[in-house]
Design a protein around this motif. Structure first.
Motif, mmCIF file in Angstrom:
data_model
loop_
_atom_site.group_PDB
_atom_site.id
_atom_site.type_symbol
_atom_site.label_atom_id
_atom_site.label_comp_id
_atom_site.label_asym_id
_atom_site.label_seq_id
_atom_site.Cartn_x
_atom_site.Cartn_y
_atom_site.Cartn_z
ATOM 1 N N LYS A 1 -5.795 12.049 -3.642
ATOM 2 C CA LYS A 1 -6.652 10.853 -3.516
ATOM 3 C C LYS A 1 -5.895 9.584 -3.100
ATOM 4 O O LYS A 1 -6.421 8.783 -2.334
ATOM 5 C CB LYS A 1 -7.433 10.608 -4.806
ATOM 6 N N THR B 1 -5.935 8.830 0.862
ATOM 7 C CA THR B 1 -7.130 8.680 1.686
ATOM 8 C C THR B 1 -8.043 7.642 1.054
ATOM 9 O O THR B 1 -8.089 7.525 -0.166
ATOM 10 C CB THR B 1 -7.850 10.038 1.868
ATOM 11 N N SER B 2 -8.736 6.873 1.890
ATOM 12 C CA SER B 2 -9.598 5.855 1.302
ATOM 13 C C SER B 2 -10.965 5.759 1.970
ATOM 14 O O SER B 2 -11.972 5.574 1.306
ATOM 15 C CB SER B 2 -8.909 4.479 1.352
ATOM 16 N N PRO C 1 -12.933 11.636 0.423
ATOM 17 C CA PRO C 1 -12.237 11.187 -0.787
ATOM 18 C C PRO C 1 -12.914 11.655 -2.079
ATOM 19 O O PRO C 1 -12.265 11.752 -3.121
ATOM 20 C CB PRO C 1 -12.286 9.655 -0.693
#
Ligand SMILES: NC(=O)c1ccc[n+]([C@@H]2O[C@H](COP(=O)([O-])OP(=O)(O)OC[C@H]3O[C@@H](n4cnc5c(N)ncnc54)[C@H](O)[C@@H]3O)[C@@H](O)[C@H]2O)c1
Length: 380
Positions: free
Chosen positions: A314, A317-318, A306
């Motif tokens: 962004k 996704t984490s 990320p």
């Protein structure tokens, strides 16, 4: 903010993934499910703590608290149930393929145009894998150069034995194609989505690898092995293997093949795009990475992170690098993108597949079936 109340029709294999995805999305409440197999629906409601359970499409549609419905039924029901959802004034998230014929897909587009308040999406869930979006971002920044060649495959093994069976093999339930409509549809959607090219000419060879199968007398769940029970020998009409050569509207060429009889593959779904500057490839079975090819050998493997992913990717996704995100996460991202678009007042990009996008995939599927039949190129 008022949450969007959602219901799901169809509690089979994919229905469960919809439950899990919706439960992870803060802007939605999953309030109801429906299945004509009521015992199955009751069991899923118990397992997931779902408030309302219905026995039929009409019952769930009559629930005035529901704002949106997911259609997770077999293909031949998509046309009819999707129409009912739209006419009930509820947002529609349909499983793929949109319909079994292009004529039906066009009818749905016309019907939806009468209901401008309704938003619709078809669940081409692989689009929202972050590394797929990273590839799309790099292509759109012109880092790949002109798209020249697109190749790839989608291989599974769940139909490799003659004791394996799925409604996908039956034209009356699945439409005139098994492997192309089922998994080729995902492949064509993803490559069109990332490149911005449209496939406009196809030449195809479709193969029924196992012409007679042992169809179980008891209904079998998708992807489950035979239980060894009673069966009836059944002639197979649809294909489990297909190879397709194609051309795009912007001058690229390509080839892909799909197989449901490839031992050892559960979801070997991948593509490679060769441009005038670089090549990119991605494969669902190692979906946290993309490969970059450059002449001279200065190749790279980019791992999802990320911190370094493109700014516009962004939101998809984490977890920190090395903490695997995967199939379920991309699935959730796709459903989130749809409801975020609605929650934001339908502003911004429709990154999910629209009815129009999905109708074109049905059109391509028909062209592929026609090409196989006549052993000729078909131009769209
Ligand atoms: N996006 C993906 O990756 C993905 C993956 C798998 C399946 N799918 C799609 O999802 C759809 C369903 O596939 P599946 O594998 O879950 O099938 P399935 O056979 O496992 O489940 C279908 C469910 O629908 C129910 N049903 C049938 N008719 C109904 C009706 N009239 N009203 C209410 N419920 C009804 C059945 O009882 C069953 O529980 C298909 O269109 C398939 O292409 C998409």
């Amino acid at each position: 903010m008022k949450k969007i109340n959602v219901g799901i029709i169809g509690m089979g294999y994919i229905g469960e993934s919809h439950i899990e995805a919706l439960r992870r999305i803060g802007i939605c409440n999953l309030t109801a499910i429906a299945d004509t197999n009521y015992d199955l629906a009751l069991a899923k409601a118990e397992l997931y703590g779902i408030e309302k359970v219905y026995k039929s499409v009409d019952e769930i549609l009559a629930d005035k608290d529901i704002d949106a419905i997911h259609n997770c039924t077999p293909n031949f029901l998509h046309r009819e149930i999707n129409e009912k959802i739209i006419r009930a004034g509820k947002h529609l998230l349909s499983e793929k393929p949109l319909t079994t014929t292009y004529a039906e897909a066009k009818e749905l587009i016309d019907i939806k145009s009468e209901y401008p308040e309704v938003e619709a999406c078809v669940n081409f869930n692989y689009r929202l894998n972050p590394m797929v979006q990273e590839i799309k971002a790099r292509i759109h920044r012109d880092e790949l150069g002109d798209v020249r060649v697109i190749t790839g495959q989608y291989q599974q093994d769940y139909l490799m034995y003659d004791t394996d069976y799925s409604w996908r093999l039956e034209p009356e339930v699945a439409g005139a194609s098994c492997a192309i409509a089922d998994i080729g549809s995902h492949w064509m959607d993803i490559v069109q989505h990332i490149t911005g090219h449209k496939i406009v000419s196809v030449f195809a060879d479709l193969v029924t690898v196992i012409p007679v199968r042992k169809k179980p007398l008891n209904q079998k769940e998708t992807f489950k092995d035979s239980d060894g029970g009673e069966y009836v020998e059944t002639k197979v009409k649809n294909e489990e293997y297909a190879a397709v050569i194609f051309k795009t509207d912007k001058g690229a060429t390509g080839v892909f093949h799909v197989s449901e009889v490839a031992p050892g593959h559960g979801c070997y779904f991948g593509f490679e795009v060769n441009g005038s500057k670089e090549s990119y490839s991605w494969n669902q079975e190692q979906n946290d990475r993309m490969w970059i090819g450059r002449r001279g050998g200065n190749n790279s493997l980019i791992i999802r992170d990320p911190n370094t992913i493109s700014a516009d990717v962004k939101p998809y996704t984490s977890l920190a690098m090395g903490h695997p995100e995967g199939w379920n996460d991309a699935f959730k991202n796709n459903i989130y993108a749809f409801y975020k678009y609605i929650a934001d007042g339908k502003k911004g990009e429709r990154i999910f597949s629209t009815l129009e996008d999905a109708a074109y995939i049905v059109k391509l599927t028909e062209a592929i079936v026609e090409s196989n039949k006549n052993k000729q190129w078909v131009n769209l």
